[in-house]
Design an enzyme around this catalytic site. Structure first.
Site: not given
Ligand code: 4NP
Length: 150
Positions: A3, A9, A119
């Site tokens: 991800c 995720r 997300d």
């Molecule tokens: P992930 O969610 O891709 O599912 O781990 C996110 C975690 C952090 C960020 C964006 C999405 N961020 O912009 O820091």
């Protein structure tokens, strides 16, 4: 499992898949990574850890890392959570073999529909339970197809 941040995720998908394959007598290497380096070295988001724990999936010890080219060599299947992860990883692919390993994870549930796993990072608490349900279902299908291929 890939991800953006590797804190919501993909570590959840890693934990669910590991839990579901525990009972199989095959040696699988399951891991996750982020396309970004935003959270490298951090444990998963507290909200994801807590929600996973409710479902007896312990991801508290995992640590975020960034996807690297070696991953194309080390893994047979690379599941991405959304369409931007897909284009990011495909743009790193060195050849067709690399590209063929990359799949949007929900295409295992809804073939060719290219649906993204939402997300939950910037959203509400309920988003984490929703993502758990989505990934649990997808991982169940992945495990069943693995068993069929054994
Ligand atoms: P992930 O969610 O891709 O599912 O781990 C996110 C975690 C952090 C960020 C964006 C999405 N961020 O912009 O820091």
């Amino acid at each position: 499992m890939v991800c953006l941040g590797n804190i919501c995720r993909s570590p959840l998908a890693e934990g669910i898949l590991r839990e579901k394959t525990k009972k199989l007598s095959v040696n699988l290497t399951i891991d996750s990574a982020g396309t970004s380096n935003y959270h490298v070295g951090e444990h998963p988001d507290k909200r994801t850890i807590e929600n996973a724990f409710k479902h007896n999936v312990d991801i508290s010890k995992l640590k975020a890392r960034q996807f690297s080219l070696n991953d194309f060599d080390n893994f047979d299947l690379i599941f991405v959570m959304d369409s931007s992860n897909y284009s990011d990883i495909i743009s790193l692919a060195r050849n067709n073999d690399d590209k063929e390993k990359v799949e949007m994870i929900l295409n295992r549930v809804y073939p060719n529909a290219n649906i993204s796993v939402p997300d939950p990072y910037f959203g509400v608490e309920q988003g984490f339970e929703n993502v758990f349900t989505i990934l649990n279902n997808a991982c169940e299908i992945i495990v069943n197809s693995l068993i069929e291929s054994l």
